[in-house]
Design a protein around this motif. Structure first.
Motif, PDB file in Angstrom:
ATOM      1  N   PRO A  66     -30.399  16.720  -3.866  1.00 40.78           N
ATOM      2  CA  PRO A  66     -31.842  16.525  -4.075  1.00 40.78           C
ATOM      3  C   PRO A  66     -32.736  17.117  -2.991  1.00 40.78           C
ATOM      4  CG  PRO A  66     -30.862  14.529  -3.207  1.00 40.78           C
ATOM      5  CD  PRO A  66     -29.730  15.495  -3.410  1.00 40.78           C
ATOM      6  N   ILE A  67     -33.897  17.526  -3.442  1.00 43.77           N
ATOM      7  CA  ILE A  67     -35.019  17.859  -2.561  1.00 43.77           C
ATOM      8  C   ILE A  67     -36.055  16.750  -2.748  1.00 43.77           C
ATOM      9  CG2 ILE A  67     -36.889  19.488  -2.081  1.00 43.77           C
ATOM     10  CD1 ILE A  67     -34.154  20.608  -1.392  1.00 43.77           C
ATOM     11  N   LEU A  68     -36.557  16.195  -1.640  1.00 39.93           N
ATOM     12  CA  LEU A  68     -37.566  15.154  -1.728  1.00 39.93           C
ATOM     13  C   LEU A  68     -38.965  15.768  -1.812  1.00 39.93           C
ATOM     14  CD1 LEU A  68     -36.345  12.502   0.877  1.00 39.93           C
ATOM     15  CD2 LEU A  68     -36.117  12.451  -1.603  1.00 39.93           C
ATOM     16  N   VAL A  69     -39.823  15.125  -2.552  1.00 36.16           N
ATOM     17  CA  VAL A  69     -41.222  15.534  -2.690  1.00 36.16           C
ATOM     18  C   VAL A  69     -42.085  14.298  -2.437  1.00 36.16           C
ATOM     19  CG1 VAL A  69     -42.953  16.598  -4.178  1.00 36.16           C
ATOM     20  CG2 VAL A  69     -40.544  17.194  -4.460  1.00 36.16           C
ATOM     21  N   ALA A  70     -43.112  14.422  -1.619  1.00 37.42           N
ATOM     22  CA  ALA A  70     -43.962  13.276  -1.285  1.00 37.42           C
ATOM     23  C   ALA A  70     -45.419  13.579  -1.607  1.00 37.42           C
ATOM     24  CB  ALA A  70     -43.821  12.924   0.194  1.00 37.42           C
ATOM     25  N   ALA A  71     -46.160  12.531  -1.975  1.00 39.21           N
ATOM     26  CA  ALA A  71     -47.592  12.682  -2.261  1.00 39.21           C
ATOM     27  C   ALA A  71     -48.311  11.406  -1.849  1.00 39.21           C
ATOM     28  CB  ALA A  71     -47.822  12.946  -3.749  1.00 39.21           C
ATOM     29  N   THR A  72     -49.536  11.553  -1.399  1.00 37.21           N
ATOM     30  CA  THR A  72     -50.364  10.397  -1.070  1.00 37.21           C
ATOM     31  C   THR A  72     -51.773  10.630  -1.589  1.00 37.21           C
ATOM     32  OG1 THR A  72     -51.160   8.969   0.726  1.00 37.21           O
ATOM     33  CG2 THR A  72     -50.985  11.316   1.207  1.00 37.21           C
ATOM     34  N   ASP A  73     -52.434   9.545  -2.006  1.00 33.56           N
ATOM     35  CA  ASP A  73     -53.784   9.683  -2.554  1.00 33.56           C
ATOM     36  C   ASP A  73     -54.441   8.317  -2.590  1.00 33.56           C
ATOM     37  OD1 ASP A  73     -56.027  10.936  -3.681  1.00 33.56           O
ATOM     38  OD2 ASP A  73     -54.796  12.091  -5.093  1.00 33.56           O
ATOM     39  N   GLY A  74     -55.711   8.312  -2.968  1.00 39.21           N
ATOM     40  CA  GLY A  74     -56.461   7.083  -3.190  1.00 39.21           C
ATOM     41  C   GLY A  74     -57.187   7.198  -4.514  1.00 39.21           C
ATOM     42  N   GLY A 112     -65.857  -8.961   0.391  1.00 36.98           N
ATOM     43  CA  GLY A 112     -65.445  -8.571  -0.949  1.00 36.98           C
ATOM     44  C   GLY A 112     -64.935  -7.152  -1.063  1.00 36.98           C
ATOM     45  N   ASP A 113     -65.178  -6.322  -0.037  1.00 40.16           N
ATOM     46  CA  ASP A 113     -64.746  -4.923  -0.097  1.00 40.16           C
ATOM     47  C   ASP A 113     -63.259  -4.792   0.242  1.00 40.16           C
ATOM     48  OD1 ASP A 113     -67.265  -4.195  -0.741  1.00 40.16           O
ATOM     49  OD2 ASP A 113     -67.685  -3.054   1.080  1.00 40.16           O
ATOM     50  N   PHE A 114     -62.658  -3.742  -0.267  1.00 40.99           N
ATOM     51  CA  PHE A 114     -61.270  -3.434   0.076  1.00 40.99           C
ATOM     52  C   PHE A 114     -61.051  -1.936  -0.069  1.00 40.99           C
ATOM     53  CE2 PHE A 114     -61.265  -4.403  -4.483  1.00 40.99           C
ATOM     54  CZ  PHE A 114     -60.579  -3.332  -5.014  1.00 40.99           C
ATOM     55  N   ASP A 115     -59.945  -1.458   0.447  1.00 40.06           N
ATOM     56  CA  ASP A 115     -59.570  -0.054   0.303  1.00 40.06           C
ATOM     57  C   ASP A 115     -58.112   0.021  -0.118  1.00 40.06           C
ATOM     58  OD1 ASP A 115     -59.930   2.650   0.246  1.00 40.06           O
ATOM     59  OD2 ASP A 115     -59.922   2.942   2.418  1.00 40.06           O
ATOM     60  N   LEU A 116     -57.785   1.089  -0.810  1.00 42.37           N
ATOM     61  CA  LEU A 116     -56.433   1.293  -1.326  1.00 42.37           C
ATOM     62  C   LEU A 116     -55.953   2.709  -1.022  1.00 42.37           C
ATOM     63  CD1 LEU A 116     -56.485  -0.126  -4.986  1.00 42.37           C
ATOM     64  CD2 LEU A 116     -55.225  -1.067  -3.050  1.00 42.37           C
ATOM     65  N   ALA A 117     -54.689   2.830  -0.692  1.00 43.71           N
ATOM     66  CA  ALA A 117     -54.044   4.141  -0.604  1.00 43.71           C
ATOM     67  C   ALA A 117     -52.644   3.996  -1.183  1.00 43.71           C
ATOM     68  CB  ALA A 117     -53.972   4.627   0.841  1.00 43.71           C
ATOM     69  N   GLY A 118     -52.140   5.074  -1.741  1.00 43.17           N
ATOM     70  CA  GLY A 118     -50.807   5.052  -2.334  1.00 43.17           C
ATOM     71  C   GLY A 118     -49.950   6.176  -1.796  1.00 43.17           C
ATOM     72  N   PHE A 119     -48.659   5.945  -1.781  1.00 45.05           N
ATOM     73  CA  PHE A 119     -47.693   6.920  -1.268  1.00 45.05           C
ATOM     74  C   PHE A 119     -46.507   6.945  -2.226  1.00 45.05           C
ATOM     75  CE2 PHE A 119     -49.930   4.637   1.992  1.00 45.05           C
ATOM     76  CZ  PHE A 119     -50.459   5.636   2.798  1.00 45.05           C
ATOM     77  N   ALA A 120     -46.204   8.095  -2.781  1.00 47.38           N
ATOM     78  CA  ALA A 120     -45.098   8.220  -3.731  1.00 47.38           C
ATOM     79  C   ALA A 120     -44.089   9.239  -3.220  1.00 47.38           C
ATOM     80  CB  ALA A 120     -45.617   8.645  -5.102  1.00 47.38           C
ATOM     81  N   VAL A 121     -42.826   8.965  -3.467  1.00 47.41           N
ATOM     82  CA  VAL A 121     -41.750   9.899  -3.135  1.00 47.41           C
ATOM     83  C   VAL A 121     -40.942  10.148  -4.397  1.00 47.41           C
ATOM     84  CG1 VAL A 121     -39.675  10.306  -1.758  1.00 47.41           C
ATOM     85  CG2 VAL A 121     -41.630   9.128  -0.735  1.00 47.41           C
ATOM     86  N   GLY A 122     -40.683  11.419  -4.648  1.00 49.62           N
ATOM     87  CA  GLY A 122     -39.886  11.797  -5.805  1.00 49.62           C
ATOM     88  C   GLY A 122     -38.786  12.753  -5.393  1.00 49.62           C
ATOM     89  N   ALA A 123     -37.991  13.171  -6.370  1.00 48.51           N
ATOM     90  CA  ALA A 123     -36.892  14.086  -6.073  1.00 48.51           C
ATOM     91  C   ALA A 123     -36.665  15.042  -7.234  1.00 48.51           C
ATOM     92  CB  ALA A 123     -35.609  13.301  -5.792  1.00 48.51           C
ATOM     93  N   MET A 124     -36.051  16.149  -6.912  1.00 49.01           N
ATOM     94  CA  MET A 124     -35.600  17.127  -7.908  1.00 49.01           C
ATOM     95  C   MET A 124     -34.315  17.742  -7.378  1.00 49.01           C
ATOM     96  SD  MET A 124     -38.093  20.353  -7.081  1.00 49.01           S
ATOM     97  CE  MET A 124     -39.523  19.424  -6.575  1.00 49.01           C
ATOM     98  N   GLU A 125     -33.527  18.293  -8.276  1.00 50.26           N
ATOM     99  CA  GLU A 125     -32.358  19.032  -7.812  1.00 50.26           C
ATOM    100  C   GLU A 125     -32.806  20.339  -7.173  1.00 50.26           C
ATOM    101  OE1 GLU A 125     -29.540  17.855  -7.532  1.00 50.26           O
ATOM    102  OE2 GLU A 125     -29.273  16.307  -9.067  1.00 50.26           O
ATOM    103  N   ARG A 126     -32.087  20.746  -6.157  1.00 47.36           N
ATOM    104  CA  ARG A 126     -32.417  21.983  -5.444  1.00 47.36           C
ATOM    105  C   ARG A 126     -32.553  23.147  -6.426  1.00 47.36           C
ATOM    106  NH1 ARG A 126     -31.852  22.810  -0.116  1.00 47.36           N
ATOM    107  NH2 ARG A 126     -30.563  20.920   0.025  1.00 47.36           N
ATOM    108  N   GLY A 127     -33.648  23.901  -6.288  1.00 45.42           N
ATOM    109  CA  GLY A 127     -33.863  25.069  -7.147  1.00 45.42           C
ATOM    110  C   GLY A 127     -34.640  24.783  -8.416  1.00 45.42           C
ATOM    111  N   ALA A 128     -35.006  23.505  -8.615  1.00 52.66           N
ATOM    112  CA  ALA A 128     -35.712  23.142  -9.857  1.00 52.66           C
ATOM    113  C   ALA A 128     -37.213  22.981  -9.656  1.00 52.66           C
ATOM    114  CB  ALA A 128     -35.126  21.839 -10.414  1.00 52.66           C
TER     115      ALA A 128
END
Length: 345
Positions: free
Chosen positions: A57-65, A151-167
């Motif tokens: 696997p190759i790991l792929v990461a993303a973060t956003d709000g 009453g205010d708040f903030d959110l952030a998200g972080f995701a990690v995924g995978a694919m086979e090498r070369g895909a």
């Protein structure tokens, strides 16, 4: 002798934080998938890539709000779906690289923790994870008095995924490839500073009857971002997908070129679909020119697949079977950027 100052008196309630963790454990457990190794509560979370089915696997990461869409959720008290937006903004990006989202972490920060509000938000995050096939394996809840208004708040998200090498994608994009658009269900999670300004100019409140849909204006504008992960992965695995572009900030003008090799452009026929009522209403209220509209919003197209011409029909059928509204937008041609034909307005 006077009693010493406590952390709770300073505005931070550790017991409330512990109560939240216990409250959300069932929601997190529902997102368990192959590869999940640990529950909430540790100093870190483990994930087994081999158990998830990957050999190289190759790991792929993303973060956003979710940007200032949060302001509408806070002001209306409707926080149940904002977590879906958070997940969608991360995992819809991951799948554009050809990756399967595997795990998700959230960051929730507020001035004073309201356990019920926080639990509703995290339930939404868990639902988004369930719908995209990734495990909610941990997160951070930060109670920070003096940093946020009541009453205010903030959110952030972080995701990690995978694919086979070369895909990894994009790959093999060429002139003649077909552009397949997948319909959005509204504004999704970009352009909300503009949206809020338009609503201010209209003189309507969030609880006003929506002028372009059923329910209130606030409810219509909080429609959660669509998750395209499972459908897009099925299309990728079926073969013939050369690239995907998630239509977020920058709209249709800025995002498709990000997946094109130098010397190629996307030719999009604007007469191929009807501009959804929410965008027509905002364009009218703000007297928006078409180029500004196309560069600001998704305009009804949440994801674009760039596919081989001889696979377009089969992939359209596959995506339609999965519940997508598939719009043939045009083709990849020689040139630069996005070339528009026809008009939306």
């Amino acid at each position: 002798m006077t009693n010493g100052l406590t952390y709770a008196q300073a505005g931070v309630d550790i017991d409330a934080g512990n109560a939240l963790v216990e409250r959300i454990k069932p929601a997190a457990k529902r997102t368990t998938r192959a590869g999940s190794m640990s529950g909430l509560g540790g100093f870190g979370a483990l994930f087994d890539l081999k158990a998830a089915g990957y050999s190289d696997p190759i790991l792929v990461a993303a973060t956003d709000g979710v940007g200032t869409k949060l302001r509408i959720a806070i002001d209306t008290g409707n926080v149940d779906t904002i977590g879906i937006d958070l997940v969608a903004m991360c995992v819809n990006d991951l799948v554009c690289q050809g990756a399967e989202p595997l795990l998700f972490l959230d960051y929730f920060a507020t001035g004073k923790l309201d356990v019920d509000q926080a639990a509703r938000i995290i339930e939404g995050i868990a639902l988004g994870c369930e719908q995209s096939g990734c495990a909610l394996i941990g997160g951070e809840t930060a109670e920070m008095p003096g940093m946020y208004h009541k009453g205010d708040f903030d959110l952030a998200g972080f995701a990690v995924g995978a694919m086979e090498r070369g895909a990894d994608l994009p790959a093999g994009v060429q002139s003649g490839d077909v552009l397949l658009g997948l319909a959005s269900n509204g504004v999704h999670s970009n352009g909300y500073s503009f949206v809020r300004k338009v609503v201010e100019l209209s003189g309507l409140g969030w609880d006003a009857a929506c002028p372009f849909a059923e329910g209130t204006l606030g409810e219509a504008l909080l429609a959660p971002t669509r998750l395209y992960v499972k459908q897009a992965l099925a299309a990728i695995r079926a073969g013939g997908v050369h690239a995907l572009a998630h239509i977020t900030g920058g709209g249709l003008t800025e995002n498709p070129p990000r997946v094109l090799p130098e010397g190629l452009a996307c030719e999009i026929d604007l007469s191929a679909w009807q501009l959804p009522p929410v965008f027509r209403w905002m364009a009218t209220q703000a007297n928006m020119a078409q180029p500004e509209l196309l560069k600001t919003f998704n305009c009804g197209i949440g994801m674009i697949l760039v596919v081989a011409a001889d696979r377009a029909e089969a992939l359209t059928a596959l995506l339609a079977e999965a519940g997508e509204t598939v719009i043939p937008l045009g083709h990849v041609v020689e040139g630069e950027g996005v070339i528009y034909k026809g008009n939306l307005l």
